[in-house]
Design a protein around this motif. Structure first.
Motif, PDB file in Angstrom:
ATOM      1  N   ILE A  25     -22.725 -12.661  13.216  1.00 60.31           N
ATOM      2  CA  ILE A  25     -23.086 -13.113  14.320  1.00 60.31           C
ATOM      3  C   ILE A  25     -23.042 -11.370  15.211  1.00 60.31           C
ATOM      4  O   ILE A  25     -23.515 -11.282  16.072  1.00 60.31           O
ATOM      5  N   ASN A  26     -21.930 -10.653  15.108  1.00 65.55           N
ATOM      6  CA  ASN A  26     -21.819  -9.644  15.370  1.00 65.55           C
ATOM      7  C   ASN A  26     -23.431  -8.210  15.430  1.00 65.55           C
ATOM      8  O   ASN A  26     -23.409  -7.130  16.108  1.00 65.55           O
ATOM      9  N   ASP A  27     -24.110  -9.066  14.508  1.00 64.85           N
ATOM     10  CA  ASP A  27     -24.699  -7.861  13.469  1.00 64.85           C
ATOM     11  C   ASP A  27     -26.320  -8.148  15.435  1.00 64.85           C
ATOM     12  O   ASP A  27     -26.231  -7.184  15.472  1.00 64.85           O
ATOM     13  N   LEU A  28     -26.217  -9.111  16.018  1.00 67.63           N
ATOM     14  CA  LEU A  28     -27.073 -10.404  16.553  1.00 67.63           C
ATOM     15  C   LEU A  28     -26.274  -9.059  17.855  1.00 67.63           C
ATOM     16  O   LEU A  28     -26.986  -8.627  18.981  1.00 67.63           O
ATOM     17  N   LEU A  29     -25.226  -9.293  18.597  1.00 69.06           N
ATOM     18  CA  LEU A  29     -24.735  -9.501  19.779  1.00 69.06           C
ATOM     19  C   LEU A  29     -24.173  -7.709  19.896  1.00 69.06           C
ATOM     20  O   LEU A  29     -23.852  -7.092  20.625  1.00 69.06           O
ATOM     21  N   HIS A  30     -23.292  -6.809  19.011  1.00 73.56           N
ATOM     22  CA  HIS A  30     -22.609  -5.528  18.989  1.00 73.56           C
ATOM     23  C   HIS A  30     -21.739  -5.704  20.055  1.00 73.56           C
ATOM     24  O   HIS A  30     -21.705  -4.727  21.490  1.00 73.56           O
ATOM     25  N   ALA A  31     -20.579  -6.713  20.080  1.00 69.38           N
ATOM     26  CA  ALA A  31     -19.705  -6.618  20.646  1.00 69.38           C
ATOM     27  C   ALA A  31     -18.768  -6.188  20.204  1.00 69.38           C
ATOM     28  O   ALA A  31     -18.162  -5.851  18.859  1.00 69.38           O
ATOM     29  N   GLU A  32     -17.639  -6.009  21.298  1.00 62.57           N
ATOM     30  CA  GLU A  32     -16.313  -5.092  21.220  1.00 62.57           C
ATOM     31  C   GLU A  32     -15.041  -6.635  20.075  1.00 62.57           C
ATOM     32  O   GLU A  32     -15.403  -7.234  21.151  1.00 62.57           O
ATOM     33  N   ILE A  33     -14.804  -6.012  18.806  1.00 67.21           N
ATOM     34  CA  ILE A  33     -14.529  -6.402  18.558  1.00 67.21           C
ATOM     35  C   ILE A  33     -12.817  -6.398  18.269  1.00 67.21           C
ATOM     36  O   ILE A  33     -12.427  -5.607  18.370  1.00 67.21           O
ATOM     37  N   HIS A  34     -11.606  -8.191  18.604  1.00 70.58           N
ATOM     38  CA  HIS A  34     -10.397  -7.159  18.848  1.00 70.58           C
ATOM     39  C   HIS A  34     -10.536  -8.472  17.446  1.00 70.58           C
ATOM     40  O   HIS A  34     -10.119  -9.760  17.970  1.00 70.58           O
ATOM     41  N   LEU A  35      -9.589  -7.972  16.655  1.00 73.19           N
ATOM     42  CA  LEU A  35      -8.943  -9.374  15.397  1.00 73.19           C
ATOM     43  C   LEU A  35      -7.371  -9.511  16.007  1.00 73.19           C
ATOM     44  O   LEU A  35      -6.209  -8.432  16.252  1.00 73.19           O
ATOM     45  N   LEU A  36      -7.202 -10.697  16.026  1.00 73.37           N
ATOM     46  CA  LEU A  36      -5.463 -11.055  16.113  1.00 73.37           C
ATOM     47  C   LEU A  36      -4.868 -11.896  15.240  1.00 73.37           C
ATOM     48  O   LEU A  36      -5.525 -12.909  14.749  1.00 73.37           O
ATOM     49  N   GLN A  74     -11.502  -5.935   5.488  1.00 73.67           N
ATOM     50  CA  GLN A  74     -13.099  -7.147   5.616  1.00 73.67           C
ATOM     51  C   GLN A  74     -13.797  -6.446   6.579  1.00 73.67           C
ATOM     52  O   GLN A  74     -15.269  -6.667   6.358  1.00 73.67           O
ATOM     53  N   LEU A  75     -13.304  -6.675   8.005  1.00 72.29           N
ATOM     54  CA  LEU A  75     -14.807  -6.297   8.550  1.00 72.29           C
ATOM     55  C   LEU A  75     -15.104  -5.015   8.553  1.00 72.29           C
ATOM     56  O   LEU A  75     -16.551  -5.282   8.979  1.00 72.29           O
ATOM     57  N   LYS A  76     -14.257  -4.012   8.207  1.00 71.56           N
ATOM     58  CA  LYS A  76     -14.523  -2.237   7.687  1.00 71.56           C
ATOM     59  C   LYS A  76     -15.805  -2.566   7.648  1.00 71.56           C
ATOM     60  O   LYS A  76     -16.943  -1.836   7.192  1.00 71.56           O
ATOM     61  N   ALA A  77     -15.520  -3.721   6.331  1.00 65.63           N
ATOM     62  CA  ALA A  77     -16.606  -2.877   4.798  1.00 65.63           C
ATOM     63  C   ALA A  77     -17.692  -3.931   4.841  1.00 65.63           C
ATOM     64  O   ALA A  77     -19.133  -3.156   5.100  1.00 65.63           O
ATOM     65  N   ARG A  78     -17.969  -4.707   5.523  1.00 62.11           N
ATOM     66  CA  ARG A  78     -18.959  -5.589   6.751  1.00 62.11           C
ATOM     67  C   ARG A  78     -19.600  -4.169   7.759  1.00 62.11           C
ATOM     68  O   ARG A  78     -20.998  -5.155   8.649  1.00 62.11           O
ATOM     69  N   GLY A  79     -18.999  -3.645   7.937  1.00 60.56           N
ATOM     70  CA  GLY A  79     -19.666  -2.573   9.002  1.00 60.56           C
ATOM     71  C   GLY A  79     -19.105  -2.832  10.651  1.00 60.56           C
ATOM     72  O   GLY A  79     -19.840  -2.192  11.769  1.00 60.56           O
TER      73      GLY A  79
END
Length: 146
Positions: A25-36, A74-79
């Motif tokens: 979904i971040n491909d559409l949103l281009h949001a700031e992501i925080h992983l907790l 994993q997130l980095k590998a998906r850009g």
């Protein structure tokens, strides 16, 4: 729509599905992501001399530090670029606290359906409890048991 997203990640299969869903979904949103990652407070046993941790808190924290690192990779590998956060405590309380603190628009979590009422009662539901405390919308990615 959503500019800041908090992804609660525990390394479980449902957590991985939520992580992948968040990346998509971040491909559409281009949001700031925080992983907790929330390390649970280590269980303790009472002995005559005092409390003794079943699993030392440092080991739990280190385990969840690795979970967080793996999730970020994993997130980095998906850009997807994400900021990592590691805390210790109750998952619902800590997810809600950080969501308030960061002023996120969306929380993403994974959930596995439990096969019996006893299992649902015993394990509880972070998602169900979080609904009552969350300051924003929640996306619950469901993992059904095989």
């Amino acid at each position: 729509m959503y500019s800041k997203v908090l992804l609660a990640y525990d390394g479980s299969e449902s957590g991985r599905r939520a992580l992948l869903e968040c990346a998509e979904i971040n491909d559409l949103l281009h949001a700031e992501i925080h992983l907790l990652a929330v390390a649970p407070i280590a269980a303790t046993l009472f002995v005559a001399e005092g409390f003794v941790a079943d699993v030392p808190q440092e080991e739990e924290n280190e385990r969840f530090s690795e979970v967080l690192k793996e999730g970020l990779e994993q997130l980095k590998a998906r850009g997807v670029t994400a900021e990592g956060h590691l805390v210790t405590g109750d998952a619902v309380r800590e997810i809600s606290r950080l969501a308030h603190e960061l002023k996120v628009d969306l929380i993403v979590i994974g959930h596995t359906h439990h096969s019996s009422r006893l299992e649902r009662w015993w394990k509880g539901s972070v998602g169900a409890s979080l609904v009552e405390e969350a300051p924003c919308n929640i996306l619950i990615v469901v993992q059904r048991p095989a």
